[in-house]
Design a protein around this motif. Structure first.
Motif, PDB file in Angstrom:
ATOM      1  N   ASP A  65       0.833  -1.208   0.000  1.00 26.11           N
ATOM      2  CA  ASP A  65       0.000   0.000   0.000  1.00 26.11           C
ATOM      3  C   ASP A  65       0.868   1.259   0.000  1.00 26.11           C
ATOM      4  OD1 ASP A  65      -2.147  -1.696   0.149  1.00 26.11           O
ATOM      5  OD2 ASP A  65      -2.417  -1.478   2.304  1.00 26.11           O
ATOM      6  N   PHE A  66       1.955   1.234   0.750  1.00 23.88           N
ATOM      7  CA  PHE A  66       2.835   2.405   0.770  1.00 23.88           C
ATOM      8  C   PHE A  66       3.567   2.551  -0.557  1.00 23.88           C
ATOM      9  CE2 PHE A  66       2.945   4.783   4.666  1.00 23.88           C
ATOM     10  CZ  PHE A  66       2.207   3.993   5.529  1.00 23.88           C
ATOM     11  N   GLU A  67       3.990   1.447  -1.139  1.00 20.06           N
ATOM     12  CA  GLU A  67       4.659   1.535  -2.443  1.00 20.06           C
ATOM     13  C   GLU A  67       3.717   2.149  -3.478  1.00 20.06           C
ATOM     14  OE1 GLU A  67       7.776   0.942  -3.267  1.00 20.06           O
ATOM     15  OE2 GLU A  67       8.289   0.351  -1.224  1.00 20.06           O
ATOM     16  N   ASP A  68       2.422   1.813  -3.358  1.00 18.69           N
ATOM     17  CA  ASP A  68       1.435   2.297  -4.335  1.00 18.69           C
ATOM     18  C   ASP A  68       0.801   3.630  -3.925  1.00 18.69           C
ATOM     19  OD1 ASP A  68       1.943  -0.074  -5.586  1.00 18.69           O
ATOM     20  OD2 ASP A  68       0.109  -1.077  -4.909  1.00 18.69           O
ATOM     21  N   TYR A  69       1.273   4.207  -2.837  1.00 18.34           N
ATOM     22  CA  TYR A  69       0.696   5.453  -2.306  1.00 18.34           C
ATOM     23  C   TYR A  69      -0.799   5.321  -2.016  1.00 18.34           C
ATOM     24  CZ  TYR A  69       5.028   7.270  -4.362  1.00 18.34           C
ATOM     25  OH  TYR A  69       6.341   7.470  -4.700  1.00 18.34           O
ATOM     26  N   GLU A  70      -1.242   4.124  -1.658  1.00 15.99           N
ATOM     27  CA  GLU A  70      -2.670   3.929  -1.353  1.00 15.99           C
ATOM     28  C   GLU A  70      -2.828   3.845   0.156  1.00 15.99           C
ATOM     29  OE1 GLU A  70      -4.027   0.721  -3.969  1.00 15.99           O
ATOM     30  OE2 GLU A  70      -4.598   2.344  -5.316  1.00 15.99           O
ATOM     31  N   PHE A  71      -2.750   5.032   0.766  1.00 16.57           N
ATOM     32  CA  PHE A  71      -2.691   5.058   2.222  1.00 16.57           C
ATOM     33  C   PHE A  71      -4.018   4.683   2.862  1.00 16.57           C
ATOM     34  CE2 PHE A  71       0.395   8.223   0.619  1.00 16.57           C
ATOM     35  CZ  PHE A  71       1.517   7.464   0.858  1.00 16.57           C
ATOM     36  N   TYR A  72      -5.116   4.914   2.165  1.00 15.96           N
ATOM     37  CA  TYR A  72      -6.403   4.571   2.764  1.00 15.96           C
ATOM     38  C   TYR A  72      -6.512   3.064   2.958  1.00 15.96           C
ATOM     39  CZ  TYR A  72      -7.986   3.083  -1.842  1.00 15.96           C
ATOM     40  OH  TYR A  72      -8.103   2.421  -3.032  1.00 15.96           O
ATOM     41  N   ARG A  73      -5.825   2.298   2.126  1.00 13.78           N
ATOM     42  CA  ARG A  73      -5.812   0.844   2.328  1.00 13.78           C
ATOM     43  C   ARG A  73      -5.042   0.486   3.593  1.00 13.78           C
ATOM     44  NH1 ARG A  73      -7.550  -1.916  -2.289  1.00 13.78           N
ATOM     45  NH2 ARG A  73      -7.376  -0.680  -4.192  1.00 13.78           N
ATOM     46  N   PHE A  74      -3.950   1.217   3.836  1.00 12.12           N
ATOM     47  CA  PHE A  74      -3.198   1.034   5.084  1.00 12.12           C
ATOM     48  C   PHE A  74      -4.114   1.291   6.268  1.00 12.12           C
ATOM     49  CE2 PHE A  74      -1.650   3.924   8.378  1.00 12.12           C
ATOM     50  CZ  PHE A  74      -0.851   3.068   9.131  1.00 12.12           C
ATOM     51  N   PHE A  75      -4.866   2.388   6.160  1.00 17.60           N
ATOM     52  CA  PHE A  75      -5.774   2.780   7.238  1.00 17.60           C
ATOM     53  C   PHE A  75      -6.764   1.658   7.534  1.00 17.60           C
ATOM     54  CE2 PHE A  75      -9.871   4.715   8.358  1.00 17.60           C
ATOM     55  CZ  PHE A  75      -9.530   5.436   9.489  1.00 17.60           C
ATOM     56  N   GLN A  76      -7.339   1.078   6.481  1.00 13.93           N
ATOM     57  CA  GLN A  76      -8.315   0.008   6.670  1.00 13.93           C
ATOM     58  C   GLN A  76      -7.653  -1.248   7.230  1.00 13.93           C
ATOM     59  OE1 GLN A  76      -9.707  -0.076   2.663  1.00 13.93           O
ATOM     60  NE2 GLN A  76     -11.119   1.638   2.944  1.00 13.93           N
ATOM     61  N   ALA A  77      -6.487  -1.601   6.692  1.00  9.43           N
ATOM     62  CA  ALA A  77      -5.798  -2.817   7.130  1.00  9.43           C
ATOM     63  C   ALA A  77      -5.376  -2.695   8.595  1.00  9.43           C
ATOM     64  CB  ALA A  77      -4.579  -3.072   6.246  1.00  9.43           C
ATOM     65  N   LEU A  78      -4.901  -1.504   8.969  1.00  6.27           N
ATOM     66  CA  LEU A  78      -4.471  -1.287  10.357  1.00  6.27           C
ATOM     67  C   LEU A  78      -5.647  -1.448  11.318  1.00  6.27           C
ATOM     68  CD1 LEU A  78      -2.359  -0.156  12.437  1.00  6.27           C
ATOM     69  CD2 LEU A  78      -3.335   2.093  11.945  1.00  6.27           C
ATOM     70  N   GLN A  79      -6.760  -0.817  10.931  1.00  5.74           N
ATOM     71  CA  GLN A  79      -7.958  -0.881  11.756  1.00  5.74           C
ATOM     72  C   GLN A  79      -8.419  -2.320  11.929  1.00  5.74           C
ATOM     73  OE1 GLN A  79     -10.871   1.713  10.026  1.00  5.74           O
ATOM     74  NE2 GLN A  79     -12.220   1.559  11.778  1.00  5.74           N
TER      75      GLN A  79
END
Lengths: 356, 693
Positions: A65-79
């Motif tokens: 997600d960070f490589e792809d700059y898709e931070f909202y996916r990080f947000f969802q995965a973290l949650q």
């Protein structure tokens, strides 16, 4: 990119969930020293291997997600990781290991090993976004680390032995079966336990009134595995696969068979995973009369019944056990807790939990 | 949520709730949680403490960010900061932009990359100049010298920059805060003049009279990026009949076949007219032609509504006859249809001024979407008009001064304001002359000055231009090489670069980088050569661009020309601020030095990443691309990532009047009422940034 008071409140909630999860991880490591207390990965119970594999999966997806700059996916995965994998499942089950077991027992040290591995990586994964919380976690690690800042540790990577591996106890198939026990069977049991907390129960026979249960430890669970009812084992495991209806039953049967093979039954046992005092597979209803069933459900070939556990409540661990009163020094405790207390300052190498 | 908060099967809380004297001892035998890591973030106090930890310097005087960005083992990674304007308080748009960049940089640092981040500020330009001017009384403003204005503008910009910087730091952003780049730094200005010089030497810079977006309210030319198009602009549009005074020979016979004997009837009364439509009646005094599309069909129509003894004939595009019939209430009957190309050579009389002008064949911009299909052409007041005029050898007439007042060239209308009373007076004159066919209020997109919020006009002025034509193909080729995220960005900027005209880079303002040119006092010749440019570049590098105003010509001309100083006059134009920020690849990344200057800057040129709002396809991404391609043939970025814009929860823009503005300072530090507006801390703001798609 919407923003307003409602969204801020939701975000603050997510922030608190992550923070409380981190606090729980840190708070249970206060007497843990990784260099002397950690359990080698290969020797960890299945439940712990499941948690490390989930952490590995999180690191993999968040890295992408960070490589792809898709931070909202990080947000969802973290949650999802903090709420489901950690709080709802692993840490919920871990409480008994961490609080009740003897300080230096395998059952507790193995869990702490996982907590320390997870908290360090969780801090690294959130560091780009929640930089202050990540550093706060790092500064509050209760043991010494080489890096003065979380940012000196580097981006988390997955040690190869965390992943499922062929020719080991923790294969991909084993991971899938444990996942089904934790994320399919466990929520189903939890729904029934919630039903058991209500005074009126609709059983297949009649709507009857019961004294509702409080803690899940007041309950015992019976699991009936579809057509192969009461005949848990390889036969069910192999034949059931053909029957789509019995898929859940099949998977649970496989999972139970796997747990049977675990060298760590004091951790890898389904009653603990379900947070109940006793578990019965197949057989007759473990109650005197069918009306004592508090709740029952059948899904995809799998029947689960909840009833009140036998025995009395242990004043220390709250489990319902039938051996309470047998120990004169501690008439209100169960044998497990009596053994824990027998150790000098609740600490010692001869750990009764290991042979439980 | 942490396990303690679930309320279910929680030994800790349950024991607390139910403990009795006899049980207390067993509770003490449990291994309960212990940590100083508080449940409550207490962000207002704790976050600055953690930041202070990061700020601690090692023996080499480096803080944590400096150690990692310089000593990491990995590759150099350059996210090049687009400079925010050094004016105003930080808003959530700033937060979205800078925190996204910081997330990417911190991730890169964690990955072991040398991710240096030099934050920038855009410091020149009209908004700051206006701030300074508005803060003064009339007397003070009248006696203000350019240098004093520049000094105050500089002070203002630095103060604003400092405030914004503190806000960014509070959000936990890591950067070269001790050495940001400012477009007013002498070294930066010198690099910018270097970019201009290299473009001038390559022949891309020229001076010309050209209609540009002109703002009478701020008395300056404006770039596209300085315009806005508010809803609901209504113009006083008019349909006008221009009397034809002569026909080309080839038209005489077909018209006669249709019963039109000639352009005049008995008593020399004019009877043939070309019908035009305009939304800007004030441009009619500048009319020098009427243009048609050569491929469209046009009809001479009999206006049967006119008295029988006095027939009148109107020329209008065939497809628009019906519309004109309805709008003007005319009973039009098409008599003969001709191609637009057959109409060239008709001569008409200006209905208000003593002038005869031609009908010309224009371009495809002439359509039957609206109007009459015959376009009133004023080369001084429209880009299409200008181009058609140039192809047909028309002069550029612009009878409007810089305040928007009609000049003596507008004859009887001199002294009228084109945005106020000129339209009314001209419409009255048209009616009196009997040539007003219809008047109609017309709502359409119309450009406004983004700062003064007042309408702009097209006005021909002497300006400096960067000619895009010479490097357009190279720019398009470079666009192909860049990784655009999302991919739609490529199409956006490609279409903009393909269709854009030349870039007007001059401004008639004081707060900016001077266009380093001298004009010969007698001949008007322009001095813009190698010696002069490099001399001024060196002076600016040493003294800053104030030197252009501080010194007279004798001290600004290169030593070889000092003897002829009295013959030269230094220019007074400054550069478009988009040229300022568009030169940052040179001023910050060192892109003017062959082979790059990574050893001294620690930064990559081309940069690894540019990251801004999607409006920068027509702003900074484009200005940076054009200057970099013009000088080096290279895009200044490898990847361009865009983010969206901040709206409220209902998808509306944030505005004071709607009361839906989220102030990031209040979100982070709390508001006046702590209960209603608690201090959530920077991490919650950062979490928001990570949560948006």
């Amino acid at each position: 990119m919407p923003l307003g008071p409602g969204i801020v409140k939701q975000l603050a909630d997510v922030y608190r969930k992550v923070r409380n999860t981190a606090r729980y991880l840190l708070g249970n490591l206060h007497d843990f020293n990784p260099s002397t207390d950690a359990v080698p990965i290969a020797e960890l119970p299945l439940l712990d291997r499941w948690m490390l594999q989930r952490t590995a999966a999180l690191i993999d997806t968040v890295s992408k997600d960070f490589e792809d700059y898709e931070f909202y996916r990080f947000f969802q995965a973290l949650q999802n990781f903090c709420v489901v994998d950690l709080s709802n499942v692993y840490l919920d089950i871990a409480k008994d290991r961490l609080y009740v077991s003897a300080v230096d027992s395998f059952r507790r040290r193995s869990c702490q090993t996982v907590l320390h591995l997870v908290v360090e990586r969780l801090a690294g994964l959130i560091a780009p976004v929640l930089c202050h919380m990540a550093e706060d976690i790092w500064q509050n690690l209760p043991y010494s680390v080489a890096e003065a800042s979380v940012f000196e540790r580097g981006w988390p990577t997955v040690p190869e032995d965390w992943r499922t591996q062929v020719n080991t106890a923790y294969t991909f198939e084993a991971h899938t079966q444990i996942k089904d026990l934790l994320l399919v069977l466990r929520p189903m049991v939890n729904r029934l336990l919630d039903a058991g907390r209500r005074p009126v129960v609709a059983s297949p026979n009649a709507a009857t009134e019961h004294e509702p249960i409080g803690s899940s430890l007041e309950a015992q669970v019976q699991i009936l595995l579809g057509a192969a009812d009461g005949q848990l084992g390889t036969q069910t495991a192999t034949n059931g696969a053909a029957d789509g209806e019995a898929k859940a039953a099949h998977s649970v049967a496989l999972g139970l068979a796997l747990l049977e093979t675990s060298p760590h039954p004091e951790v890898d046992n389904l009653a603990d995973w379900l947070l109940v005092s006793a578990l019965h597979i197949g057989g007759e209803t473990p109650t005197e009369t069918p009306t004592e069933v508090l709740a029952e459900a059948t899904e995809a070939g799998l029947t689960v019944r909840i009833s009140r556990a036998k025995g009395q409540k242990c004043e220390r661990c709250w489990h319902y056990e039938t051996d309470i009163g047998q120990f004169s020094a501690h008439p209100s405790l169960c044998g497990r807790c009596v053994a824990v207390l027998a150790q000098p300052s609740n600490r010692g190498s001869n750990n009764p939990d290991r042979s439980r | 949520m942490g396990p303690e908060a679930t309320g279910r099967d929680n030994p800790t809380s349950r024991y607390k709730a139910t403990v009795t004297a006899s049980q207390a001892s067993y509770k003490d035998t449990l291994n309960l949680l212990q940590t100083p890591f508080a449940m409550r973030a207490n962000a207002r106090q704790r976050e600055p403490e953690l930041q202070a930890l990061w700020a601690l310097k090692n023996a080499e005087g480096q803080n944590l960010y400096e150690r990692l960005s310089r000593n990491n083992c990995g590759a150099v990674f350059t996210l090049h900061d687009g400079p925010p304007y050094a004016n105003g308080a930080l808003h959530v748009g700033h937060a979205l932009n800078k925190i996204l960049k910081d997330i990417i940089n911190k991730h890169a640092l964690l990955q072991g990359k040398k991710a240096r981040f030099r934050p920038g500020w855009d410091c020149h330009g009209l908004p700051i100049e206006l701030k300074v001017l508005q803060a003064m009384g009339d007397d003070e403003r009248r006696s203000l010298t350019p240098l004093e204005l520049r000094r105050r503008a500089r002070d203002w910009a630095l103060e604003q920059m400092d405030q914004q910087k503190r806000g960014f730091q509070r959000w936990g952003i890591w950067a070269e805060w001790d050495r940001p780049y400012l477009t007013l730094d002498p070294a930066y200005e010198a690099a910018q003049i270097g970019v201009f010089g290299r473009m001038a030497k390559a022949g891309h810079i020229y001076r010309g009279l050209k209609p540009v977006h002109w703002s009478p309210s701020s008395r300056t030319a404006l770039a596209e990026a300085e315009l806005e198009y508010p809803d609901g602009h209504t113009s006083q549009s008019v349909y006008v009949a221009f009397p034809v005074v002569s026909l080309p020979g080839a038209l005489v016979a077909p018209l006669r076949m249709a019963g039109i004997e000639g352009v005049t009837a008995a008593g020399h009364r004019e009877q043939v007219f070309v019908a035009i439509w305009t939304t800007t009646p004030w441009t009619l005094p500048a009319n020098l032609a009427v243009s048609v599309n050569g491929d469209l069909d046009y009809a001479f129509c009999r206006d049967r509504g006119a008295a029988q003894e006095a027939p009148r004939y109107l020329l209008v595009a065939l497809d628009l006859v019906e519309r004109l019939r309805e709008t003007a209430g005319l009973d039009l009957e098409p008599l003969v249809t001709l191609k637009g190309s057959e109409l060239a050579g008709i001569q008409y009389r200006h209905p208000l001024l003593d002038r005869t002008s031609p009908v010309l064949v224009g371009g495809d911009y002439i359509t039957v979407e609206s109007g009459t299909g015959l376009v009133h052409t004023a080369p001084g007041h429209g880009v299409d008009d200008f181009n058609t005029g140039r192809q047909n050898g028309l002069p550029v007439l612009c009878p409007v001064d810089e305040a928007g007042i009609l000049t003596a060239e507008a004859g009887p209308f001199a002294g009228l304001n084109v945005l106020k009373d000129a339209n009314g007076a001209i419409i009255t004159a048209l009616r009196d002359a009997g040539v007003l066919l219809a008047e109609q209020r017309y709502e359409h997109r119309y450009p406004y000055d983004w700062r003064t919020r007042k309408p702009t006009i097209f006005r021909a002025t002497e300006q400096w231009f960067a000619s895009v034509a010479a490097f357009r193909e190279q720019a398009l080729a470079e666009i192909e090489q860049v990784h655009w995220m999302p991919a739609s960005g490529r199409n956006r900027i490609e279409a903009m670069v393909r269709d854009r005209g030349d870039w007007c880079i001059s401004r008639q303002r004081t707060w900016g980088v001077p266009i380093p040119v001298f004009y010969h006092r007698q001949t008007g010749e322009m001095l813009l050569d190698e010696a002069s440019l490099s001399h001024i570049q060196a002076l600016v590098a040493e003294h800053g661009s104030d030197v252009w105003w501080e010194r007279s010509e004798v001290d600004l001309l290169p030593p070889g020309r000092a003897g002829e100083a009295d013959q030269w006059r230094k220019g007074t134009d400054t550069m478009d601020v988009w040229f300022d920020s568009g030169s940052s690849w040179a001023g910050v990344l060192g892109g003017l030095v062959p082979g790059g200057t990574i050893a001294s800057t620690g930064l990559n040129y081309p940069a690894d990443l540019y990251l801004e709002g999607s409006d920068q396809h027509r702003g900074w991404f484009q200005s940076s691309l054009l200057t970099s391609v013009a000088v080096n043939g290279l895009a200044p970025f490898k990847t361009v990532l865009t983010h969206g814009f901040t709206l409220d929860e209902k998808g509306r823009k944030m505005s004071k009047s709607l009361g839906n503005v989220v102030d990031p300072a209040v979100l982070v530090e709390g508001g006046k009422n702590e209960k209603q507006e608690p201090a959530y801390g920077a991490d919650v703001l950062r979490l928001w940034v990570s949560s948006v798609d």
